[in-house]
Scaffold this motif. Structure first.
Motif, PDB file in Angstrom:
ATOM      1  N   ALA A 186      -2.931   2.762 -12.168  1.00  0.00           N
ATOM      2  CA  ALA A 186      -2.153   3.996 -12.326  1.00  0.00           C
ATOM      3  C   ALA A 186      -0.663   3.760 -12.173  1.00  0.00           C
ATOM      4  O   ALA A 186       0.155   4.489 -12.747  1.00  0.00           O
ATOM      5  N   ASP A 187      -0.276   2.736 -11.404  1.00  0.00           N
ATOM      6  CA  ASP A 187       1.134   2.506 -11.090  1.00  0.00           C
ATOM      7  C   ASP A 187       1.531   1.104 -11.533  1.00  0.00           C
ATOM      8  O   ASP A 187       1.278   0.117 -10.837  1.00  0.00           O
ATOM      9  N   ALA A 188       2.155   1.006 -12.695  1.00  0.00           N
ATOM     10  CA  ALA A 188       2.563  -0.300 -13.210  1.00  0.00           C
ATOM     11  C   ALA A 188       3.589  -0.957 -12.295  1.00  0.00           C
ATOM     12  O   ALA A 188       3.565  -2.184 -12.099  1.00  0.00           O
ATOM     13  N   GLU A 189       4.500  -0.166 -11.747  1.00  0.00           N
ATOM     14  CA  GLU A 189       5.547  -0.721 -10.881  1.00  0.00           C
ATOM     15  C   GLU A 189       4.939  -1.440  -9.681  1.00  0.00           C
ATOM     16  O   GLU A 189       5.409  -2.514  -9.284  1.00  0.00           O
ATOM     17  N   VAL A 208       9.865   1.886 -18.795  1.00  0.00           N
ATOM     18  CA  VAL A 208       8.558   1.893 -18.134  1.00  0.00           C
ATOM     19  C   VAL A 208       8.499   0.946 -16.942  1.00  0.00           C
ATOM     20  O   VAL A 208       7.567   1.039 -16.139  1.00  0.00           O
ATOM     21  N   LEU A 209       9.471   0.025 -16.813  1.00  0.00           N
ATOM     22  CA  LEU A 209       9.499  -0.878 -15.666  1.00  0.00           C
ATOM     23  C   LEU A 209      10.918  -1.034 -15.151  1.00  0.00           C
ATOM     24  O   LEU A 209      11.865  -1.222 -15.937  1.00  0.00           O
ATOM     25  N   SER A 233      14.451  -1.389 -17.359  1.00  0.00           N
ATOM     26  CA  SER A 233      15.679  -0.766 -16.866  1.00  0.00           C
ATOM     27  C   SER A 233      16.835  -1.764 -16.935  1.00  0.00           C
ATOM     28  O   SER A 233      16.624  -2.983 -16.854  1.00  0.00           O
ATOM     29  N   PRO A 234      18.067  -1.276 -17.063  1.00  0.00           N
ATOM     30  CA  PRO A 234      19.222  -2.179 -17.034  1.00  0.00           C
ATOM     31  C   PRO A 234      19.270  -3.026 -15.768  1.00  0.00           C
ATOM     32  O   PRO A 234      19.601  -4.217 -15.823  1.00  0.00           O
TER      33      PRO A 234
END
Length: 331
Positions: A186-189, A208-209, A233-234
């Motif tokens: 459920a939580d890729a992070e 998404v990450l 993300s940057p």
């Protein structure tokens, strides 16, 4: 006087027949061969916006023996309908005679050559190539990358994250049929901290990450292929640039790699996959990001391999027909 020569009829192959000609390891090897082939010419792809929100991609390439053009449409409005989002063909010609040899299924070529390029990069850059593997996105590229990494790297532990629970479970089940242990997360992070192999293959409508990966991680980001698209993300991109290495698929990424451009990274200064193959190996220290935007050279590699395999097998061994490809792939 009319010529008595009758050219060989070209063969139109469906998705299944196209895929059968392109085993993962052989396709990754062929991509490496294209990168070493001085006769390969790949002009910039043409991207034509269509009136109702779709896009037409025209991607030609040639070497000393084979010429090909991929013609595909991307129609986001088809998502969630019976019509595939990506449709089209790869038309392959013989350079010496000008004859059309094969018409291959465009979405299948796109899916397999993209995942095979990631496989090739992972073979050279991944410190823990057997995973576990985290796949974010359960569309066509998710399926292709799971197949490529399970069959080409020996991955046996797959975690799948997707906005669609049904799609995620379908991909996990597919991984199980390939012999891997697989589950939906459920939580890729949260999984980033446990997976040294990561693939992001979403439509890239949003990040998404953002969690920094493991120090020995290999991340393949394939969903974003325009300056306005991003999956990472940057801050994550800058972290990998500072702590490890970033490799792009081709020099074209300098104006296509939205993840990196939005992070303010000088993409023109980054090594390419061709540099990795032809020059000194990048030291395996710190995380590695392989940023893939897509290139007609990969399609040429698939066309070359398909022609050889088709000629070897003989036309009678190939099933001709139609099949419906899955929804998402990188042009």
């Amino acid at each position: 006087m009319p010529s008595s020569h009758r050219p060989e009829p070209s063969r139109t192959l469906d998705a299944a027949a196209t895929a059968a000609l392109l085993p993962w390891t052989a396709l990754a090897d062929e991509i490496a061969a294209v990168l070493r082939d001085a006769s390969v010419l790949v002009p910039a792809r043409s991207v034509l916006p269509l009136p109702l929100g779709g896009t037409l991609f025209v991607m030609p390439a040639t070497d000393s023996r084979v010429a090909m053009t991929k013609l595909i449409t991307l129609t986001p409005a088809n998502a969630g309908t019976p019509r595939p989002t990506i449709q089209g063909d790869v038309v392959v010609f013989d350079v010496a005679t000008g004859e059309r040899r094969l018409v291959l299924d465009g979405p299948t070529i796109t899916a397999r050559r993209t995942a095979a390029a990631s496989l090739l990069a992972a073979r050279h850059l991944a410190q823990e190539p057997q995973g576990p593997l985290l796949v974010v996105g359960a569309g066509v590229q998710g399926f292709a990358h799971v197949e490529a990494f399970v069959q080409g790297l020996g991955v046996r532990d797959v975690r799948v994250a997707s906005r669609s629970a049904a799609s995620a479970e379908a991909l996990a089940q597919h991984a199980r049929t390939l012999g891997a242990k697989a589950r939906v997360v459920a939580d890729a992070e949260a999984e980033v901290r446990h997976c040294p192999l990561i693939v992001t293959c979403t439509p890239a409508h949003s990040v998404v990450l953002g969690t920094p990966p493991l120090a020995d991680a290999f991340v393949a980001a394939v969903g974003a292929y325009t300056p306005t698209m991003a999956e990472l993300s940057p801050a994550l991109c800058r972290h990998i640039a500072q702590q490890g290495h970033i490799v792009v698929d081709t020099p074209d990424a300098r104006h296509e790699a939205g993840d990196l451009l939005q992070a303010g990274i000088d993409v023109a200064d980054l090594p390419t996959l061709g540099d990795v193959l032809q020059g000194p190996r990048i030291q395996r220290t710190g995380p590695v990001l392989f940023k893939s935007c897509g290139w007609a050279g990969w399609d040429l590699a698939a066309a070359r391999l398909a022609v050889r395999a088709h000629d070897h097998a003989g036309a009678a061994a190939v099933t001709v027909g139609t099949a419906e490809p899955r929804q998402w792939a990188t042009p």
